[in-house]
Design a protein around this motif. Sequence first.
Motif, PDB file in Angstrom:
ATOM      1  N   GLN A  30      24.017  -7.432 -36.837  1.00  0.00           N
ATOM      2  CA  GLN A  30      25.034  -7.685 -36.473  1.00  0.00           C
ATOM      3  C   GLN A  30      24.928  -7.760 -35.021  1.00  0.00           C
ATOM      4  O   GLN A  30      24.071  -7.630 -34.157  1.00  0.00           O
ATOM      5  N   PHE A  31      25.227  -8.256 -34.079  1.00  0.00           N
ATOM      6  CA  PHE A  31      25.319  -9.393 -32.703  1.00  0.00           C
ATOM      7  C   PHE A  31      26.568  -9.734 -31.637  1.00  0.00           C
ATOM      8  O   PHE A  31      27.137  -9.770 -32.567  1.00  0.00           O
ATOM      9  N   SER A  32      25.968  -9.423 -30.664  1.00  0.00           N
ATOM     10  CA  SER A  32      27.076  -9.758 -29.593  1.00  0.00           C
ATOM     11  C   SER A  32      26.992 -10.679 -28.579  1.00  0.00           C
ATOM     12  O   SER A  32      26.058 -10.577 -28.527  1.00  0.00           O
ATOM     13  N   LEU A  33      28.462 -10.444 -28.410  1.00  0.00           N
ATOM     14  CA  LEU A  33      27.915 -12.115 -26.873  1.00  0.00           C
ATOM     15  C   LEU A  33      28.957 -10.968 -25.594  1.00  0.00           C
ATOM     16  O   LEU A  33      29.381 -10.155 -25.838  1.00  0.00           O
ATOM     17  N   HIS A  34      28.017 -10.780 -25.133  1.00  0.00           N
ATOM     18  CA  HIS A  34      28.566 -10.160 -23.397  1.00  0.00           C
ATOM     19  C   HIS A  34      28.753 -11.049 -21.750  1.00  0.00           C
ATOM     20  O   HIS A  34      27.759 -11.971 -22.029  1.00  0.00           O
ATOM     21  N   ILE A  35      30.043 -11.367 -22.050  1.00  0.00           N
ATOM     22  CA  ILE A  35      30.441 -12.350 -20.813  1.00  0.00           C
ATOM     23  C   ILE A  35      30.243 -10.671 -19.629  1.00  0.00           C
ATOM     24  O   ILE A  35      31.947 -10.506 -19.368  1.00  0.00           O
ATOM     25  N   MET A  36      29.131 -10.747 -18.758  1.00  0.00           N
ATOM     26  CA  MET A  36      29.376  -9.643 -17.534  1.00  0.00           C
ATOM     27  C   MET A  36      30.267 -10.638 -16.632  1.00  0.00           C
ATOM     28  O   MET A  36      30.872 -12.091 -16.359  1.00  0.00           O
ATOM     29  N   ASP A  37      31.021 -10.055 -16.190  1.00  0.00           N
ATOM     30  CA  ASP A  37      31.671 -10.615 -14.267  1.00  0.00           C
ATOM     31  C   ASP A  37      32.984 -11.544 -15.209  1.00  0.00           C
ATOM     32  O   ASP A  37      32.574 -13.034 -14.782  1.00  0.00           O
TER      33      ASP A  37
ATOM     34  N   THR B   2      25.397 -12.702 -21.715  1.00  0.00           N
ATOM     35  CA  THR B   2      24.382 -12.072 -22.992  1.00  0.00           C
ATOM     36  C   THR B   2      24.309 -11.526 -24.350  1.00  0.00           C
ATOM     37  O   THR B   2      24.901 -11.000 -25.152  1.00  0.00           O
ATOM     38  N   ILE B   3      23.703 -11.609 -24.662  1.00  0.00           N
ATOM     39  CA  ILE B   3      23.456 -11.649 -26.791  1.00  0.00           C
ATOM     40  C   ILE B   3      22.818 -10.766 -26.979  1.00  0.00           C
ATOM     41  O   ILE B   3      21.100  -9.834 -26.115  1.00  0.00           O
ATOM     42  N   SER B   4      23.196  -9.487 -27.811  1.00  0.00           N
ATOM     43  CA  SER B   4      22.653  -8.239 -27.898  1.00  0.00           C
ATOM     44  C   SER B   4      22.579  -8.850 -29.667  1.00  0.00           C
ATOM     45  O   SER B   4      23.266  -8.573 -29.564  1.00  0.00           O
TER      46      SER B   4
ATOM     47  N   GLY C  21      36.377 -10.551 -13.103  1.00  0.00           N
ATOM     48  CA  GLY C  21      35.115  -9.156 -13.154  1.00  0.00           C
ATOM     49  C   GLY C  21      35.408  -8.369 -14.024  1.00  0.00           C
ATOM     50  O   GLY C  21      34.329  -8.007 -13.678  1.00  0.00           O
ATOM     51  N   GLY C  22      35.849  -8.400 -15.339  1.00  0.00           N
ATOM     52  CA  GLY C  22      35.720  -7.755 -16.292  1.00  0.00           C
ATOM     53  C   GLY C  22      34.346  -7.494 -17.553  1.00  0.00           C
ATOM     54  O   GLY C  22      33.902  -9.276 -17.328  1.00  0.00           O
ATOM     55  N   ILE C  23      34.049  -7.139 -18.370  1.00  0.00           N
ATOM     56  CA  ILE C  23      33.229  -7.633 -19.307  1.00  0.00           C
ATOM     57  C   ILE C  23      33.942  -7.983 -20.458  1.00  0.00           C
ATOM     58  O   ILE C  23      34.467  -6.623 -21.111  1.00  0.00           O
ATOM     59  N   SER C  24      33.650  -9.218 -21.088  1.00  0.00           N
ATOM     60  CA  SER C  24      34.329  -8.950 -22.076  1.00  0.00           C
ATOM     61  C   SER C  24      33.204  -9.373 -23.142  1.00  0.00           C
ATOM     62  O   SER C  24      31.733  -9.629 -23.061  1.00  0.00           O
TER      63      SER C  24
ATOM     64  N   THR D 117      36.715 -16.323 -30.955  1.00  0.00           N
ATOM     65  CA  THR D 117      37.492 -15.613 -30.692  1.00  0.00           C
ATOM     66  C   THR D 117      37.965 -16.394 -29.355  1.00  0.00           C
ATOM     67  O   THR D 117      37.613 -17.159 -29.004  1.00  0.00           O
ATOM     68  N   ARG D 118      39.481 -16.043 -28.971  1.00  0.00           N
ATOM     69  CA  ARG D 118      40.213 -16.268 -28.192  1.00  0.00           C
ATOM     70  C   ARG D 118      39.924 -15.390 -27.521  1.00  0.00           C
ATOM     71  O   ARG D 118      40.982 -14.685 -27.238  1.00  0.00           O
ATOM     72  N   LEU D 119      39.548 -16.370 -25.802  1.00  0.00           N
ATOM     73  CA  LEU D 119      39.347 -15.339 -24.537  1.00  0.00           C
ATOM     74  C   LEU D 119      40.443 -16.252 -23.626  1.00  0.00           C
ATOM     75  O   LEU D 119      40.143 -16.604 -23.644  1.00  0.00           O
ATOM     76  N   LYS D 120      40.861 -14.671 -22.989  1.00  0.00           N
ATOM     77  CA  LYS D 120      41.547 -15.187 -21.644  1.00  0.00           C
ATOM     78  C   LYS D 120      41.378 -14.378 -20.957  1.00  0.00           C
ATOM     79  O   LYS D 120      41.245 -12.842 -21.272  1.00  0.00           O
ATOM     80  N   VAL D 121      41.031 -14.970 -19.644  1.00  0.00           N
ATOM     81  CA  VAL D 121      40.478 -14.117 -18.630  1.00  0.00           C
ATOM     82  C   VAL D 121      41.171 -14.437 -17.378  1.00  0.00           C
ATOM     83  O   VAL D 121      41.935 -14.998 -16.749  1.00  0.00           O
ATOM     84  N   LEU D 122      42.651 -12.896 -16.842  1.00  0.00           N
ATOM     85  CA  LEU D 122      43.415 -12.979 -15.861  1.00  0.00           C
ATOM     86  C   LEU D 122      43.141 -12.942 -14.831  1.00  0.00           C
ATOM     87  O   LEU D 122      42.054 -11.840 -14.381  1.00  0.00           O
ATOM     88  N   ALA D 123      43.641 -13.362 -14.219  1.00  0.00           N
ATOM     89  CA  ALA D 123      43.046 -13.785 -12.147  1.00  0.00           C
ATOM     90  C   ALA D 123      43.765 -12.838 -11.448  1.00  0.00           C
ATOM     91  O   ALA D 123      44.565 -12.222 -12.348  1.00  0.00           O
TER      92      ALA D 123
END
Lengths: 108, 112
Positions: B72-79, B63-65, B16-19, B106-112
């Motif tokens: 610079q550019f960034s990736l936002h993963i909502m929820d 979303t890409i900003s 549910g967080g933002i990455s 970038t290794r992303l881990k989303v915790l349940a």
Amino acid sequence: DVKVTQSSRYLVKRTGEKVFLECVQDMDHENMFWYRQDPGLGLRLIYFSYDVKMKEKGDIPEGYSVSREKKERFSLILESASTNQTSMYLCASGPTDTFGSGTRLTVV
Amino acid sequence: QQQVKQSPQSLIVQKGGISIINCAYENTAFDYFPWYQQFPGKGPALLIAIRPDVSEKKEGRFTISFNKSAKQFSLHIMDSQPGDSATYFCAASNWGTYKYIFGTGTRLKVLA
């Protein structure tokens, strides 16, 4: 869906061997690429091809060559494999930026 | 210079967080900036891409900003969801060449 197929999932070869990695795409794409992927280094472009029998060097071509005799097939050749060529090799096809699942090559 | 610098190297986010993953480039000639998602045992897959004529692009939860002046550019993963757990790569290229310079991932881990 575009499919990019790499012939081997895992390969183990001996130092000094000549190694062939094969890649086939099924969507009549003109552009094909070979990358290697190493932890902490991301993906680095080895060679690419914009058409049959055409090839251009990428960022790290040393120790590699390529062959593109048919539009759908792009082969990566390690002329004399060395241990520093142990890596994951990824083939890609464009313009849809489709990657194969990779070949993990270990040179012993 | 041809480098694309990506950070962080790894990221842990609650469900549910933002990455947020950031990339910076040096070559002002770059004009195409894709993001790729890679699951274990698979090749990277194109997720979303942007060109510098816009400052933001959104596709679903992704979303890409883009900040052209800062390069610079960034990736936002909502929820963020556990199914988003993967390695993410940014890249940069000259449009139409399909020759990409990739970030280091970038290794992303989303915790349940």
